[in-house]
Scaffold this active site. Structure first.
Site, PDB file in Angstrom:
ATOM      1  N   CYS A  78      -4.845  -0.971  -1.563  1.00  0.00           N
ATOM      2  CA  CYS A  78      -4.402  -0.650  -3.014  1.00  0.00           C
ATOM      3  C   CYS A  78      -4.438  -1.922  -3.617  1.00  0.00           C
ATOM      4  O   CYS A  78      -4.119  -2.325  -4.632  1.00  0.00           O
ATOM      5  CB  CYS A  78      -3.689   0.313  -3.313  1.00  0.00           C
ATOM      6  SG  CYS A  78      -4.632   2.074  -3.218  1.00  0.00           S
ATOM      7  N   SER A 129      -1.434   6.520   1.167  1.00  0.00           N
ATOM      8  CA  SER A 129      -2.846   7.216   0.439  1.00  0.00           C
ATOM      9  C   SER A 129      -3.522   6.352   0.575  1.00  0.00           C
ATOM     10  O   SER A 129      -5.147   6.206   0.401  1.00  0.00           O
ATOM     11  CB  SER A 129      -2.839   7.899  -0.843  1.00  0.00           C
ATOM     12  OG  SER A 129      -2.818   7.241  -2.057  1.00  0.00           O
ATOM     13  N   CYS A 130      -3.418   5.119   0.249  1.00  0.00           N
ATOM     14  CA  CYS A 130      -4.097   3.520   0.730  1.00  0.00           C
ATOM     15  C   CYS A 130      -4.373   2.856   1.284  1.00  0.00           C
ATOM     16  O   CYS A 130      -2.851   2.003   1.293  1.00  0.00           O
ATOM     17  CB  CYS A 130      -4.467   3.764  -1.121  1.00  0.00           C
ATOM     18  SG  CYS A 130      -5.406   2.329  -1.890  1.00  0.00           S
ATOM     19  N   GLY A 131      -4.974   1.938   1.713  1.00  0.00           N
ATOM     20  CA  GLY A 131      -4.791   0.800   2.575  1.00  0.00           C
ATOM     21  C   GLY A 131      -5.454  -0.461   1.669  1.00  0.00           C
ATOM     22  O   GLY A 131      -4.853  -1.317   2.912  1.00  0.00           O
ATOM     23  N   SER A 143       1.020  -1.569  -0.162  1.00  0.00           N
ATOM     24  CA  SER A 143       0.173   0.266   0.624  1.00  0.00           C
ATOM     25  C   SER A 143       0.865   1.146   0.163  1.00  0.00           C
ATOM     26  O   SER A 143       1.863   1.556   0.796  1.00  0.00           O
ATOM     27  CB  SER A 143      -0.929  -0.147   1.020  1.00  0.00           C
ATOM     28  OG  SER A 143      -0.296   0.242   2.656  1.00  0.00           O
TER      29      SER A 143
END
Length: 275
Positions: A120, A116-118, A113
């Protein structure tokens, strides 16, 4: 927070011209989380995740991540956490006790990840859900008069944000509005994992009599992480996503958004907020 900031030489452009100066940036570096598990005669090491995070509280981040992803069910499952550094980044190696069987069914989905993204790095739709199987039914309430005060308390306790303007924060409050734990990170999901990891280490779980405050928006992955910890009320300074609202409703979590300037919206389970 150790190594949370980096100093950079910059050129500052204004209408009057360009000047050479310096700026303070929020640090962003990779952390690999490794898991060691199994009986003494057959210990196995497995690479679980690589996440971009702000350095500091890496033990909490590793423990919180393993818990909120459903890989371990309690802090007592951990024998020890070892931190090490390589030229490419840092490694947190989590050794489980020999009698603990981790839930590794979803680790093949390649956890990787960005800040910004948990979710992705998850490669299948079924992989976005963890093992939340009960809704929040603990009888709690929180007065609106206290809710208005929380963003100010949060901002007053964000030292790295004040310096860089580049970090997210997650804060845990009790039902009287007392700040219990606050964690900052360049990744909003990392901040929540650090907070939950800290609560685990302090033997505060489950967090059934607490409120989670988020400094930014409320995305699905943050609701899910809070649900894993048993948190019944989540408030965000920013907007919730549609999936966050749907998830909060499914698990009977009170979700508040746009908590700022003495106002807020309640999206789910409004009965817990008293006026």
């Amino acid at each position: 927070m150790t190594n949370a900031v980096v100093h950079a030489h910059i050129k500052k452009v204004e209408t009057t011209g360009i000047i050479d100066t310096h700026d303070v940036l929020a640090a962003e570096e990779p952390l690999e989380i490794r898991l060691i598990h199994g009986p003494s005669h057959n210990r196995r090491q497995q690479n679980i995740s690589v996440t971009m995070r702000t350095p500091g509280q890496d033990e909490e981040l590793a423990a919180g991540f393993l818990f909120t992803e459903g890989i371990i069910g309690q802090y007592d499952a951990i024998a020890n956490i070892t931190l090490s550094s390589t030229p490419d980044g840092s490694i947190a190696t989590v050794a489980l006790k020999e009698n603990i069987l981790p839930e590794l069914g979803n680790t093949s989905r390649n956890f990787q990840s960005t800040a910004s993204c948990g979710v992705c790095g998850k490669t299948e739709l079924s992989g976005i859900h963890t093992g939340v199987n009960v809704s929040s039914s603990h009888p709690v309430s929180f007065p609106a008069s206290l809710l208005y005060q929380l963003p100010g308390i949060l901002r007053g306790e964000q030292p790295v944000f004040d310096t860089t303007g580049g970090l997210h924060a997650a804060a845990l409050f009790d039902l009287t509005g007392k700040l219990l734990i606050l964690r900052e990170d360049i990744g909003r999901h990392n901040a929540v994992d650090k907070l939950i990891g800290a609560a685990m280490a302090q033997q505060m779980m489950p967090l059934q009599s607490t409120l989670l405050l988020l400094s930014g928006r409320a995305g699905f992955e943050l609701i899910q992480k809070a649900a894993m910890a048993g948190i019944p009320i989540i408030a965000a300074v920013g907007a919730p996503s549609s999936m966050a609202v749907k998830t909060a409703a499914a698990w009977n979590i009170t979700l508040v958004g746009f908590l700022r300037e003495q106002r807020f919206n309640i999206y789910t389970a409004a009965e817990r907020i008293t006026l």
